[in-house]
Design a protein around this motif. Structure first.
Motif, PDB file in Angstrom:
ATOM      1  N   LEU A  22     -10.602  19.149  13.102  1.00  0.00           N
ATOM      2  CA  LEU A  22      -9.692  18.806  14.228  1.00  0.00           C
ATOM      3  C   LEU A  22      -8.492  18.876  13.730  1.00  0.00           C
ATOM      4  O   LEU A  22      -7.965  18.511  12.675  1.00  0.00           O
ATOM      5  N   GLU A  23      -7.444  19.603  14.497  1.00  0.00           N
ATOM      6  CA  GLU A  23      -6.177  19.771  14.342  1.00  0.00           C
ATOM      7  C   GLU A  23      -5.637  18.580  14.518  1.00  0.00           C
ATOM      8  O   GLU A  23      -5.685  17.969  15.310  1.00  0.00           O
ATOM      9  N   ALA A  74     -12.989  21.364  20.985  1.00  0.00           N
ATOM     10  CA  ALA A  74     -12.858  22.605  22.011  1.00  0.00           C
ATOM     11  C   ALA A  74     -11.439  22.759  22.498  1.00  0.00           C
ATOM     12  O   ALA A  74     -11.214  23.806  22.948  1.00  0.00           O
ATOM     13  N   TYR A  75     -10.366  21.811  21.855  1.00  0.00           N
ATOM     14  CA  TYR A  75      -9.071  22.049  22.158  1.00  0.00           C
ATOM     15  C   TYR A  75      -8.244  22.449  21.216  1.00  0.00           C
ATOM     16  O   TYR A  75      -8.409  22.463  19.841  1.00  0.00           O
ATOM     17  N   GLY A  76      -7.082  23.176  21.546  1.00  0.00           N
ATOM     18  CA  GLY A  76      -6.020  23.615  20.678  1.00  0.00           C
ATOM     19  C   GLY A  76      -6.527  24.563  19.657  1.00  0.00           C
ATOM     20  O   GLY A  76      -7.529  25.220  19.793  1.00  0.00           O
ATOM     21  N   GLU A  77      -6.575  24.194  18.101  1.00  0.00           N
ATOM     22  CA  GLU A  77      -7.034  25.153  17.272  1.00  0.00           C
ATOM     23  C   GLU A  77      -8.279  24.088  16.677  1.00  0.00           C
ATOM     24  O   GLU A  77      -8.949  24.593  15.492  1.00  0.00           O
ATOM     25  N   SER A  78      -8.792  23.201  17.166  1.00  0.00           N
ATOM     26  CA  SER A  78     -10.023  22.483  16.727  1.00  0.00           C
ATOM     27  C   SER A  78     -11.155  23.465  16.996  1.00  0.00           C
ATOM     28  O   SER A  78     -10.994  24.141  17.887  1.00  0.00           O
ATOM     29  N   THR A  79     -11.885  22.899  16.673  1.00  0.00           N
ATOM     30  CA  THR A  79     -13.497  23.844  16.800  1.00  0.00           C
ATOM     31  C   THR A  79     -13.875  23.862  18.094  1.00  0.00           C
ATOM     32  O   THR A  79     -13.752  22.809  19.037  1.00  0.00           O
ATOM     33  N   PRO A  80     -14.027  24.922  18.484  1.00  0.00           N
ATOM     34  CA  PRO A  80     -14.436  25.271  19.931  1.00  0.00           C
ATOM     35  C   PRO A  80     -15.705  24.915  20.255  1.00  0.00           C
ATOM     36  O   PRO A  80     -16.724  24.946  19.513  1.00  0.00           O
ATOM     37  N   ARG A  81     -16.010  24.483  21.483  1.00  0.00           N
ATOM     38  CA  ARG A  81     -17.260  24.393  22.175  1.00  0.00           C
ATOM     39  C   ARG A  81     -17.904  25.626  22.647  1.00  0.00           C
ATOM     40  O   ARG A  81     -17.643  26.484  23.102  1.00  0.00           O
ATOM     41  N   PRO A  82     -19.263  25.692  21.961  1.00  0.00           N
ATOM     42  CA  PRO A  82     -19.892  26.828  22.028  1.00  0.00           C
ATOM     43  C   PRO A  82     -20.354  27.094  23.761  1.00  0.00           C
ATOM     44  O   PRO A  82     -20.401  26.080  24.547  1.00  0.00           O
ATOM     45  N   HIS A  83     -20.171  27.981  24.337  1.00  0.00           N
ATOM     46  CA  HIS A  83     -20.082  28.444  25.609  1.00  0.00           C
ATOM     47  C   HIS A  83     -21.432  27.985  26.364  1.00  0.00           C
ATOM     48  O   HIS A  83     -21.425  27.574  27.650  1.00  0.00           O
ATOM     49  N   ASP A  84     -22.532  28.034  25.487  1.00  0.00           N
ATOM     50  CA  ASP A  84     -23.674  27.510  26.420  1.00  0.00           C
ATOM     51  C   ASP A  84     -23.907  26.127  26.111  1.00  0.00           C
ATOM     52  O   ASP A  84     -25.179  25.739  26.365  1.00  0.00           O
TER      53      ASP A  84
END
Length: 272
Positions: A22-23, A74-84
């Motif tokens: 998390l940024e 999932a936001y900013g430069e934090s870990t993205p949410r896998p699309h599935d």
């Protein structure tokens, strides 16, 4: 003053299947006078650290206190949410009860004031409602929060989806999010799910015991004024600020008035 962004790793848990990066950033003077509050800023449904712009810095400088903001999963430069992997329908509740306390504990932040906008305002209310005796959160400021799903909210999100898919919104947001589709569709799909129509946290509002300032634009494109008026009905200590000629972002539309009101409120209640 804003510090350089840093990253915090939260390990996986029973309810969180993966570790999260998390940024985050600090705001305000590097050293604040003793006995000043720490403010924790909780962003909206499409926000992140950078999308607060200069609001946290200006408010913290006014109060001569430290402030902190982080970008959620999932936001900013934090870990993205896998699309599935869709956001769970109770993602706001999980953030307030699991992630926020874990972030604060990891960084040694004790008894902060929460300043939340939109989704972040709801997270702040849920956190305060679950804080018996105001032991963890001495006060909250909620800006355009939501406690139930109104038709105007659904219409606003449908307009946002059209702007994202057919207009310039995706291009604008892509500057701020590591995976812009992860951020947008995670939020959008939860709120436009027909099963979401019955969601509300009205029963939690009566459990908010700390000093509360609720701010909303009179012309908010995502909500009516019932959203903040209900907080006051259930938690009578709540003070309201209704900002005319203003939509969903009062601190951008009328920054001086909003910053003055928050600073006065925090100063008064923090001394009590």
């Amino acid at each position: 003053m804003k510090s350089m962004k840093q990253f915090l790793t939260l390990p996986s848990s029973d309810t969180r299947p993966r570790a999260l990066s998390l940024e985050y950033a600090w705001f305000g003077p590097e050293t604040a006078p003793a006995n000043t509050p720490t403010l924790v800023f909780l962003h909206e449904g499409l926000g992140c650290v950078d999308l607060w712009r200069n609001f946290p810095s200006t408010l913290c400088e006014r109060l001569q206190c430290r402030g902190f903001a982080y970008s959620r999963f999932a936001y900013g430069e934090s870990t993205p949410r896998p699309h599935d992997e869709p956001f769970p329908s109770d993602y706001l509740e999980r953030e307030s009860l699991e992630v926020l306390p874990a972030v604060l504990s990891a960084l040694g932040i004790e008894r902060p004031w929460l300043v939340g906008h939109s989704d972040g305002g709801t997270i702040a209310m849920l956190a305060a409602a679950n804080d018996s005796g105001c032991a963890r959160y001495p006060g909250i400021v909620v800006i355009a929060p939501h406690y139930w799903v109104e038709e105007v909210c659904i219409a606003g999100i449908e307009r946002a989806r059209a702007a994202y898919e057919q207009g310039e919104l995706r291009k604008r947001l892509a500057k701020y999010h590591r995976d812009v589709d992860s951020a947008f569709y995670g939020w959008c799909h939860v709120w436009l799910d027909p099963a979401r129509r019955g969601w509300n946290i009205e029963t939690a509002l009566k459990d908010i015991a700390c000093p509360t300032l609720a701010i909303q634009g009179v012309q908010d494109e995502y909500a009516t004024l019932d959203q903040i008026e209900a907080i006051q009905r259930h938690a009578p200590q709540t003070e309201l600020m209704k900002v005319d000629d203003c939509g969903h972002f009062p601190f951008f539309a009328h920054p001086e008035a909003v910053i003055n009101a928050i600073a006065a409120f925090v100063c008064e209640k923090h001394r009590q």
